[in-house]
Write a protein that holds these residues in place. Structure first.
Motif, short mmCIF file in Angstrom:
data_model
loop_
_atom_site.label_atom_id
_atom_site.label_comp_id
_atom_site.label_asym_id
_atom_site.label_seq_id
_atom_site.Cartn_x
_atom_site.Cartn_y
_atom_site.Cartn_z
N ARG A 33 0.74 -1.21 -0.10
CA ARG A 33 0.07 0.06 0.03
C ARG A 33 1.00 1.36 -0.02
O ARG A 33 0.43 2.34 -0.47
CB ARG A 33 -0.98 -0.19 1.23
CG ARG A 33 -1.57 1.23 1.23
CD ARG A 33 -2.52 0.91 2.45
NE ARG A 33 -3.46 2.37 2.25
CZ ARG A 33 -4.25 2.84 3.50
NH1 ARG A 33 -4.02 2.43 4.45
NH2 ARG A 33 -4.98 3.89 3.24
N ASP A 93 -8.06 3.27 -3.22
CA ASP A 93 -8.45 1.98 -3.21
C ASP A 93 -9.49 1.73 -4.45
O ASP A 93 -10.34 2.46 -4.61
CB ASP A 93 -9.76 1.65 -1.98
CG ASP A 93 -9.79 0.24 -1.50
OD1 ASP A 93 -9.15 -0.53 -2.08
OD2 ASP A 93 -10.87 -0.03 -0.73
N PRO A 94 -8.99 0.78 -5.33
CA PRO A 94 -7.98 -0.31 -5.20
C PRO A 94 -6.62 0.06 -5.98
O PRO A 94 -6.45 1.49 -6.50
CB PRO A 94 -8.60 -1.32 -6.12
CG PRO A 94 -9.57 -0.51 -7.02
CD PRO A 94 -9.91 0.51 -6.45
N ARG A 135 -7.53 -4.75 -2.93
CA ARG A 135 -8.09 -3.73 -2.06
C ARG A 135 -6.90 -3.21 -0.92
O ARG A 135 -5.88 -3.91 -0.86
CB ARG A 135 -9.35 -4.35 -1.29
CG ARG A 135 -10.44 -4.64 -1.78
CD ARG A 135 -11.43 -5.30 -1.17
NE ARG A 135 -11.10 -6.78 -1.34
CZ ARG A 135 -11.88 -7.73 -0.92
NH1 ARG A 135 -12.74 -7.59 0.06
NH2 ARG A 135 -11.56 -9.16 -1.31
N LYS A 136 -7.06 -2.01 -0.13
CA LYS A 136 -6.18 -1.59 0.53
C LYS A 136 -5.94 -2.55 1.53
O LYS A 136 -4.69 -2.82 1.88
CB LYS A 136 -6.73 -0.12 1.01
CG LYS A 136 -6.50 1.12 0.22
CD LYS A 136 -6.69 2.41 0.83
CE LYS A 136 -8.21 2.50 1.35
NZ LYS A 136 -8.39 3.88 1.76
#
Length: 72
Positions: free
Chosen positions: A4, A48-49, A62-63
């Protein structure tokens, strides 16, 4: 550092997968395993995403899933 935190247009290598059970298994089934190279293509405006390229194919994460992937 997790997936992330990686900026767009960077390539990183997977160090470790965090998480347990079905979630970890699902990430591994997508081809994300220790030592795999991941290229971050795009990040949505709200984060996100995250769109990445793994083993020659495009994947959106997804995060929450990206935070489980430790990279260097």
């Amino acid at each position: 550092m997790t997936l992330r935190d990686v900026k767009v247009d960077q390539t990183v290598s997977v160090v470790k997968l965090h998480g347990e059970g079905a979630t970890k298994r699902r990430i591994m089934d997508m081809g994300i395993t220790k030592g795999t190279s991941i290229y971050v293509r795009k990040v949505a405006p709200l984060g996100d995403p995250v769109e990445v390229t793994v083993r020659g194919y495009e994947l959106s994460l997804r995060k929450a899933d990206a935070e489980m992937i430790e990279v260097k």
